[in-house]
Design an enzyme around this catalytic site. Sequence first.
Site, mmCIF file in Angstrom:
data_model
loop_
_atom_site.group_PDB
_atom_site.id
_atom_site.type_symbol
_atom_site.label_atom_id
_atom_site.label_comp_id
_atom_site.label_asym_id
_atom_site.label_seq_id
_atom_site.Cartn_x
_atom_site.Cartn_y
_atom_site.Cartn_z
ATOM 1 N N ASP A 1 0.220 -0.939 -0.082
ATOM 2 C CA ASP A 1 0.170 0.157 -0.137
ATOM 3 C C ASP A 1 1.169 0.909 -0.098
ATOM 4 O OD1 ASP A 1 -2.159 2.323 0.027
ATOM 5 O OD2 ASP A 1 -2.481 1.242 2.875
ATOM 6 N N ASP B 1 -2.657 2.481 -5.833
ATOM 7 C CA ASP B 1 -1.936 2.648 -4.549
ATOM 8 C C ASP B 1 -1.611 1.291 -4.065
ATOM 9 O OD1 ASP B 1 -3.997 2.801 -3.313
ATOM 10 O OD2 ASP B 1 -2.299 4.077 -1.888
ATOM 11 N N GLU B 2 -2.634 0.067 -4.442
ATOM 12 C CA GLU B 2 -2.497 -1.377 -3.874
ATOM 13 C C GLU B 2 -2.790 -1.820 -4.267
ATOM 14 O OE1 GLU B 2 -5.048 -0.847 -0.002
ATOM 15 O OE2 GLU B 2 -5.944 -0.187 -1.789
#
Length: 401
Positions: free
Chosen positions: A2, A94-95
């Site tokens: 993350d 973003d993960e």
Amino acid sequence: MDGDAFFVACEVSKNPSLRGKPAVTGEERGIATAISYEAKALGVSRGMPIFQLKKNFPSVIILPGDYATYALYSQKMFDVVRRYTDTVEEYSIDECFADLTGWQKPLRMTYREILENIKKEIKEELDITVSIGLAPTKTLAKVASKWCKPDGLTIISKENSHEFLLKVPIYNVWGIGPSTSQFLMRHDIKTAHDLANKDKAWIEHFLSKPYFDIWQELNCLSVRAIDPEAKNSYASIQKTKTFHPPTKNIPFLLSELSKNVEAACLKARHYHLAAKRVHFFLKTQEFRYHAIEIPFLSPVNLPEIILPQIEKVFNKVYRSDRIYRTTGVTLRELISQRVTQPDLFGNSIKTDSLEMIHEQIDSLEEKFGRHVVHLASTQKSLNRKVKGTDSNDLDRDLLFL
Ligand SMILES: [Mg+2]
């Protein structure tokens, strides 16, 4: 894995003079979408309205989102993970989830060393930090990745998992929404540990299949597969356009928005995505953003459904004493649309036929190019462009809906 304060981190990487300063992104949305750790320390929280931020935290730097750049950083970040395993699921911008099972031997590294290398390479190449969680299941990995931020590395194993789960409130468990957590809390299940410790019969009796899966995953049994095909990296789709000269003409601004919506919806349909929230903004000559966000009951990617809602609230954003230079539309909270668009205000038949029309239009556009078919509400915006340009544009206006 993350990204830490991802959007702001990308901005700092782009412009290192921002480093160490309190900053947020989201100016164009009217709310803080990502917050630097320095701004967090001041008390700024996600979703805080920008006007409130300006008043209460004058030292905070407010930046407009630059989604094209974030998408680029996102891809580069995931590419680093792909150096260590092919099985990478892009879960959001973003993960990602990655399956490292079995890679220690061929890579001659422990799992911890693999993760340390990923972190190091991302830091060196992109100048951003990430937090990583390693665990036997996706649900536990999610707990681990949030455990220690920023720049964290947390490993949850079968042996120590209960120590973590004791400290995770039930409403923070991935996949458990507000109403389910309320139900569980009424049954005295307050933490992830409480849920994991319920017996199978209780879970099967009171909860549906997705929660049974969560229960298994909390108990270290992996049932949620990592899907390398999942393409959810479009956290949002934004279409904006600056025009000359700036104007306060309402029909023209609406027509520009109509074009933005059509273009964003086209892209969403291309990736089989639909949005739960639609945001639009008008940007003034002084570079100020005036914005509003509209939630939808069911995910949408059809301009005929979105545009009337924008028209309805347009006057809340528009001010007759301002002159505008840019309009923009963002489709947010995109979810993959594997089945048909669900019922919307009882309009399912209408929605179905619109979908069929758009399937046809999308294939026409693929063949003949952009705007070959468009909404009549977009016409004004295109007229302006056509003026004095190549006459082919006129031939393209074949059909209006
Ligand atoms: Mg993040």
